[in-house]
Design an enzyme around this catalytic site. Structure first.
Site, short mmCIF file in Angstrom:
data_model
loop_
_atom_site.label_atom_id
_atom_site.label_comp_id
_atom_site.label_asym_id
_atom_site.label_seq_id
_atom_site.Cartn_x
_atom_site.Cartn_y
_atom_site.Cartn_z
N THR A 127 0.81 -1.22 0.00
CA THR A 127 0.00 0.00 0.00
C THR A 127 0.85 1.28 0.00
OG1 THR A 127 -1.48 1.27 1.43
CG2 THR A 127 -0.10 -0.31 2.53
N ASP A 128 0.27 2.35 -0.54
CA ASP A 128 0.97 3.65 -0.50
C ASP A 128 1.00 4.23 0.91
OD1 ASP A 128 -1.69 4.46 -0.20
OD2 ASP A 128 -1.63 5.97 -1.80
N GLU A 129 0.23 3.63 1.83
CA GLU A 129 0.23 4.18 3.20
C GLU A 129 1.58 4.02 3.88
OE1 GLU A 129 -4.43 3.57 4.35
OE2 GLU A 129 -2.91 3.65 5.88
N TYR A 152 -1.67 -0.45 11.17
CA TYR A 152 -1.87 -1.11 9.87
C TYR A 152 -0.71 -0.78 8.92
CZ TYR A 152 -3.30 -1.54 5.01
OH TYR A 152 -3.30 -1.83 3.67
N LYS A 156 2.31 -3.16 7.36
CA LYS A 156 2.54 -3.37 5.92
C LYS A 156 3.98 -2.99 5.57
CE LYS A 156 -0.07 -4.54 3.15
NZ LYS A 156 -0.56 -5.88 2.69
N HIS A 278 -4.11 10.55 12.02
CA HIS A 278 -4.69 10.56 10.67
C HIS A 278 -3.73 11.16 9.63
CE1 HIS A 278 -8.79 11.26 8.48
NE2 HIS A 278 -7.92 10.58 7.74
P1 NAD Z 1 -9.96 -7.07 2.62
O1 NAD Z 1 -9.96 -6.74 4.07
O2 NAD Z 1 -11.18 -6.79 1.82
O3 NAD Z 1 -9.64 -8.63 2.44
C1 NAD Z 1 -8.65 -9.30 3.16
C2 NAD Z 1 -8.82 -10.80 2.94
O4 NAD Z 1 -7.77 -11.47 3.64
C3 NAD Z 1 -10.15 -11.35 3.49
O5 NAD Z 1 -10.74 -12.21 2.55
C4 NAD Z 1 -9.73 -12.10 4.74
O6 NAD Z 1 -10.59 -13.19 5.06
C5 NAD Z 1 -8.33 -12.56 4.38
N1 NAD Z 1 -7.50 -12.80 5.56
C6 NAD Z 1 -7.29 -11.97 6.62
N2 NAD Z 1 -6.49 -12.54 7.52
C7 NAD Z 1 -6.14 -13.76 7.02
C8 NAD Z 1 -5.33 -14.81 7.49
N3 NAD Z 1 -4.70 -14.75 8.68
N4 NAD Z 1 -5.19 -15.91 6.72
C9 NAD Z 1 -5.83 -16.00 5.53
N5 NAD Z 1 -6.64 -15.04 5.04
C10 NAD Z 1 -6.79 -13.93 5.78
O7 NAD Z 1 -8.69 -6.36 2.02
P2 NAD Z 1 -8.50 -5.63 0.61
O8 NAD Z 1 -8.98 -4.25 0.71
O9 NAD Z 1 -8.98 -6.53 -0.45
O10 NAD Z 1 -6.89 -5.57 0.56
C11 NAD Z 1 -6.13 -6.66 0.04
C12 NAD Z 1 -4.67 -6.32 0.11
O11 NAD Z 1 -4.41 -5.15 -0.63
C13 NAD Z 1 -4.16 -6.06 1.52
O12 NAD Z 1 -2.88 -6.64 1.63
C14 NAD Z 1 -4.08 -4.55 1.61
O13 NAD Z 1 -3.06 -4.15 2.50
C15 NAD Z 1 -3.73 -4.20 0.18
N6 NAD Z 1 -4.19 -2.86 -0.26
C16 NAD Z 1 -5.49 -2.48 -0.09
C17 NAD Z 1 -5.90 -1.24 -0.58
C18 NAD Z 1 -7.33 -0.77 -0.44
O14 NAD Z 1 -7.61 0.38 -0.77
N7 NAD Z 1 -8.27 -1.60 0.00
C19 NAD Z 1 -4.99 -0.40 -1.22
C20 NAD Z 1 -3.65 -0.83 -1.36
C21 NAD Z 1 -3.27 -2.06 -0.88
O1 DAU Z 2 -3.96 4.09 0.64
C1 DAU Z 2 -4.24 2.71 0.55
C2 DAU Z 2 -5.02 2.29 1.77
O2 DAU Z 2 -6.32 2.84 1.62
C3 DAU Z 2 -5.09 0.79 1.98
O3 DAU Z 2 -3.81 0.29 2.24
C4 DAU Z 2 -6.02 0.42 3.12
O4 DAU Z 2 -6.17 -1.00 3.18
C5 DAU Z 2 -7.37 1.06 2.87
O5 DAU Z 2 -8.22 0.82 3.97
C6 DAU Z 2 -7.22 2.56 2.66
O6 DAU Z 2 -6.83 3.24 3.88
P1 DAU Z 2 -7.48 4.65 4.29
O7 DAU Z 2 -7.35 4.84 5.73
O8 DAU Z 2 -7.01 5.74 3.40
O9 DAU Z 2 -9.00 4.32 3.85
P2 DAU Z 2 -10.41 4.54 4.55
O10 DAU Z 2 -11.44 4.17 3.54
O11 DAU Z 2 -10.49 3.89 5.88
O12 DAU Z 2 -10.44 6.11 4.77
C7 DAU Z 2 -10.27 6.99 3.67
C8 DAU Z 2 -10.32 8.41 4.23
O13 DAU Z 2 -11.63 8.67 4.71
C9 DAU Z 2 -9.39 8.63 5.39
O14 DAU Z 2 -8.88 9.95 5.32
C10 DAU Z 2 -10.30 8.52 6.61
C11 DAU Z 2 -11.61 9.03 6.09
N1 DAU Z 2 -12.84 8.45 6.72
C12 DAU Z 2 -12.94 7.09 6.73
C13 DAU Z 2 -14.04 6.48 7.30
C14 DAU Z 2 -14.16 4.99 7.34
C15 DAU Z 2 -13.82 9.27 7.24
O15 DAU Z 2 -13.73 10.51 7.20
N2 DAU Z 2 -14.92 8.66 7.81
C16 DAU Z 2 -15.06 7.31 7.89
O16 DAU Z 2 -16.08 6.83 8.46
#
Ligand code: NAD
Ligand code: DAU
Length: 338
Positions: A127-129, A152, A156, A278
């Site tokens: 992730t870019d985080e 988190y 990562k 944040h």
């Molecule tokens: P998600 O939370 O929707 O899904 C995570 C999946 O992993 C689920 O199906 C869960 O059951 C499984 N899981 C969790 N713990 C486990 C374990 N111990 N063993 C086996 N399976 C397990 O997540 P997502 O949003 O699809 O993200 C997927 C990946 O992409 C993550 O590694 C996250 O860090 C990365 N990522 C997410 C975003 C985003 O915006 N959502 C952005 C950049 C990177």
């Molecule tokens: O940047 C990539 C990341 O993006 C991934 O690695 C993470 O898995 C994914 O959850 C996401 O992280 P963020 O913290 O950026 O996403 P989130 O959707 O939780 O929040 C996006 C922005 O919105 C953040 O600034 C917090 C804000 N927010 C979020 C929620 C859930 C609110 O203001 N209110 C809310 O209820």
């Protein structure tokens, strides 16, 4: 010869989109999906592929080292695409332990099994985080320092470094991708966009953390998955690849657009107590990925957001099911005190 992929976390939001894409369009791949089915994992997301002879599911926990060693020893995948993680920042603040265990130790277990069994390619999805909050006008390329803020993002960053160490030390062909904020269908409604869509559709308050001027770079989930497929073929071992959507917007603007699409009033937005630690702004450069693979994001944010809102409108049953039970407890815990 078909290429056998072990996909971890394939029942989650991005993992399931990746599997649906690969089964639909990339016939050279067979997929074994390893997922624990935590609150975020949902096999309903894979209904479109469950009958494909190129797809199988195994339930398991990546933190169980012996299980992971046996599975990889028996299945001998050609490549691992590692999505499994505890992915939500707010949950990592409420309860860091499962986050550290899965994201760090789980990644270790997979790397170790891949090393011992000579897996030919390991794509670690990150992730870019990990770059932390960036002041204007900076944008992080892959050499930017790591400054993660939350449990988190720190977990990562730790897993990224561990993965890269397996390349440096053991020559395991690992590469790391760092994507920006994904959105699209099937995203668990704890993240900003699906939470705001679901609440707006039910005329519930939309909780904006702090002043809502935090900036995120939005990437449609299928664009992310297409980049991963391209990198699976062309990514160089030991390298890091950013994958961004090239569209930076403050949260308030994203929520305003959701309200406009759903036809709901802006008075639904309520400011609530900010997220601790944040990050103010994420911004990445993805030129390296574009130049080495020819990939570019192609879903425009307005189009992707409309499509996403429509998906949630048409999948009320899916939303009701994932929001029952555990979700209620989490929602209360995260939002009641704000
Ligand atoms: P998600 O939370 O929707 O899904 C995570 C999946 O992993 C689920 O199906 C869960 O059951 C499984 N899981 C969790 N713990 C486990 C374990 N111990 N063993 C086996 N399976 C397990 O997540 P997502 O949003 O699809 O993200 C997927 C990946 O992409 C993550 O590694 C996250 O860090 C990365 N990522 C997410 C975003 C985003 O915006 N959502 C952005 C950049 C990177
Ligand atoms: O940047 C990539 C990341 O993006 C991934 O690695 C993470 O898995 C994914 O959850 C996401 O992280 P963020 O913290 O950026 O996403 P989130 O959707 O939780 O929040 C996006 C922005 O919105 C953040 O600034 C917090 C804000 N927010 C979020 C929620 C859930 C609110 O203001 N209110 C809310 O209820």
């Amino acid at each position: 010869m078909p290429v056998k992929l072990l996909v971890t976390g394939g029942a989650g939001f991005i993992g399931s989109a990746f599997i649906r894409l690969v089964i639909r369009e990339f016939r050279q791949y067979q997929v074994l999906n390893l997922d624990k089915l935590t609150y975020a994992g949902n096999l309903e997301n894979l209904a479109a592929v469950q009958d494909s002879p190129r797809y199988r599911f195994v339930r398991g926990d990546i933190t169980e080292l012996d299980f992971v060693l046996d599975l990889i020893g028996q299945e001998k995948p050609d490549a691992i695409v590692h999505f499994a993680a505890e992915s939500h920042v707010d949950r990592s603040i409420l309860s860091p332990e499962p986050v550290v265990r899965t994201n760090v130790f789980g990644t270790y277990a997979l790397l170790e099994a891949a090393r011992r069994h000579g897996v030919g390619r390991f794509l670690h999805v990150s992730t870019d985080e990990v770059y932390g909050s960036l002041e204007e006008p900076f944008e992080a390329d892959e050499n930017y320092p790591l400054r993660p803020s939350s449990p988190y993002s720190a977990s990562k960053a730790g897993s990224d470094l561990l993965a890269l160490s397996y390349f440096t030390t053991f020559k395991l062909p690992v590469f790391v991708t760092r994507a920006s904020n994904n959105y699209g269908p099937y995203q668990f409604p704890e993240k900003l966009i699906p939470l705001m869509i679901c609440n707006a559709l039910e005329d519930k308050p939309l909780p904006i953390y702090g002043d809502g001027m935090q900036v995120r770079d939005w990437l449609f989930v299928d664009d992310h998955c297409r980049a991963l497929v391209a990198l699976l073929e062309k990514g160089r071992p030991g390298e890091i690849y950013n994958v961004g959507g090239s569209l930076a917007l403050p949260n308030r603007e994203v929520v305003r657009r959701i309200l406009a699409i759903t036809g709901k009033p802006e008075t639904l937005m309520v400011s609530v107590k900010d997220r601790p630690g944040h990050d103010r702004r994420y911004a990445i450069r993805s030129e390296k990925t574009m130049q080495e693979t020819g990939w570019a994001p192609c879903v425009d944010f307005s189009e992707g957001l409309r499509l996403t809102v429509r998906w949630y409108q048409e999948h009320g049953d899916w939303v009701r099911r994932v929001r029952s039970g555990e979700y209620q407890r989490y929602y209360e815990l995260n939002y009641a005190g704000r």
